[in-house]
Design a protein around this motif. Structure first.
Motif, PDB file in Angstrom:
ATOM      1  N   GLU A 155      -1.853   0.163  -0.798  1.00 30.27           N
ATOM      2  CA  GLU A 155      -1.197   1.466  -0.675  1.00 30.27           C
ATOM      3  C   GLU A 155      -1.326   2.266  -1.975  1.00 30.27           C
ATOM      4  OE1 GLU A 155       3.117   2.922   0.985  1.00 30.27           O
ATOM      5  OE2 GLU A 155       3.132   1.624  -0.781  1.00 30.27           O
ATOM      6  N   GLN A 168      -4.495   3.807  -2.269  1.00 25.17           N
ATOM      7  CA  GLN A 168      -4.721   4.717  -1.128  1.00 25.17           C
ATOM      8  C   GLN A 168      -5.844   4.213  -0.216  1.00 25.17           C
ATOM      9  OE1 GLN A 168      -5.065   8.461  -3.373  1.00 25.17           O
ATOM     10  NE2 GLN A 168      -3.067   9.016  -2.557  1.00 25.17           N
ATOM     11  N   LYS A 213      -6.537   2.121   3.322  1.00 28.93           N
ATOM     12  CA  LYS A 213      -5.811   1.691   4.525  1.00 28.93           C
ATOM     13  C   LYS A 213      -6.080   0.218   4.821  1.00 28.93           C
ATOM     14  CE  LYS A 213      -9.243   3.461   7.833  1.00 28.93           C
ATOM     15  NZ  LYS A 213      -9.453   4.334   8.984  1.00 28.93           N
ATOM     16  N   GLY A 242      -0.097   3.475   5.569  1.00 32.01           N
ATOM     17  CA  GLY A 242      -1.523   3.132   5.579  1.00 32.01           C
ATOM     18  C   GLY A 242      -1.818   1.752   6.114  1.00 32.01           C
TER      19      GLY A 242
END
Length: 201
Positions: free
Chosen positions: A106, A109, A111, A145
């Motif tokens: 996370e 960034q 997923k 995510g």
């Protein structure tokens, strides 16, 4: 790799099989590769391999599009603070471990698709594996995510019972290895196809 984007497959021996089949499937996909990083006999409880550290290092140096997690088969057999899978204490502790692991992705960034473990042949082990899945699903729901994907129905009959083989397109196809835990290459490939559909790359 044109564009150099990769899907990383992390986890235990089941991740090894998923990684192998995904690598083969993505060879036909322009600009997208697979990093099969599964390690046999590892998990989030055992300290013989530090997945938190490995994931942090990976995401710091590689352009990763998504992380696929296939993990927990060994964790199902490992106690935390003297409590086994299926107890409330184990659940709370494992959710915390899984959440910490997921927060690494996370923060970068990236997923994550956490693949739920399939039904297992041996009943007591199957219940512990269900406890792993429940904890993983709970951790995933807390982290943006992260998507949790059920996989067990690929490997069960209509009533949800474990099956060794299945009728697919009029042919009986073996899906699971003799140990009732691992999959055949056909089983891994079926699972891999669902993972790729879910990732929508």
């Amino acid at each position: 790799k044109a564009g150099g984007r990769s899907v990383a497959v992390v986890g235990d021996s089941l991740a090894v099989g998923v990684g192998m089949t995904m690598e083969q499937r993505l060879q036909k996909t322009e600009g997208l590769g697979c990093l099969p990083l599964g390690k046999v006999s590892t998990g989030l409880i055992s300290k013989k391999y530090d997945w938190d550290k490995a994931l942090a290092e990976l995401l710091a140096k590689e352009p990763i599009t998504a992380v696929v997690v296939v993990l927990g088969g060994n964790d199902a057999n490992n106690a935390i603070a003297g409590k086994g899978a299926g107890t409330p204490e184990w659940h709370t502790a494992y959710v915390a471990k899984a959440e910490r692991f997921l927060r690494i992705a996370e923060a970068a960034q990236v997923k994550v698709l956490w693949v739920g473990l399939p039904a297992m042949k041996e009943a007591a082990y199957a219940r512990r594996v269900e406890a792993v899945n429940a904890a993983a699903k709970s951790a995933c729901s807390k982290v943006s995510g992260c998507v949790y994907m059920e996989a067990s129905d690929i490997f069960t009959d209509a009533s949800g019972n474990y099956v060794q083989a299945k009728d697919i397109g009029g042919k009986t196809v073996s899906l699971r290895a003799g140990d009732g835990v691992h999959m055949t290459m056909t089983g891994y490939d079926l699972l891999c196809r669902r993972v790729l559909d879910k990732l929508e790359l």
